[in-house]
Design a protein around this motif. Structure first.
Motif, PDB file in Angstrom:
ATOM      1  N   VAL A  24     -12.015 -25.492  22.669  1.00  0.00           N
ATOM      2  CA  VAL A  24     -13.418 -25.867  22.855  1.00  0.00           C
ATOM      3  C   VAL A  24     -13.987 -26.555  21.618  1.00  0.00           C
ATOM      4  N   THR A  25     -13.622 -26.081  20.444  1.00  0.00           N
ATOM      5  CA  THR A  25     -14.237 -26.598  19.215  1.00  0.00           C
ATOM      6  C   THR A  25     -13.279 -27.318  18.279  1.00  0.00           C
ATOM      7  N   ARG A  26     -11.981 -27.234  18.513  1.00  0.00           N
ATOM      8  CA  ARG A  26     -10.988 -27.782  17.583  1.00  0.00           C
ATOM      9  C   ARG A  26      -9.942 -28.619  18.308  1.00  0.00           C
ATOM     10  N   ALA A  43     -12.287 -30.359  13.636  1.00  0.00           N
ATOM     11  CA  ALA A  43     -13.376 -30.191  14.595  1.00  0.00           C
ATOM     12  C   ALA A  43     -13.347 -31.331  15.611  1.00  0.00           C
TER      13      ALA A  43
END
Length: 59
Positions: A24-26, A43
């Motif tokens: 989701v974030t990386r 990121a």
């Protein structure tokens, strides 16, 4: 992780490229020739900016 290679990856066994996996974030990046070695994690926004920069440069 679900690793994937570029559709531009060379012929043969296709292990002369990098692979990415998404969360989701990386974005996680590894060398397909030595997948058990270290990975690079960035990121999502930073990876998106990198890809856009490459696209602009390669035109």
């Amino acid at each position: 992780m679900n690793w994937r290679k570029s559709t531009y990856s060379g012929g043969g066994e296709g292990n002369t490229c990098v692979e990415i996996a998404e969360s989701v974030t990386r974005i996680v990046i590894r060398d397909s020739k030595v997948p058990a070695r270290a990975t690079l994690s960035v990121a999502v926004p930073a990876f998106a900016a990198f890809v856009e920069g490459v696209k602009r440069y390669s035109r």
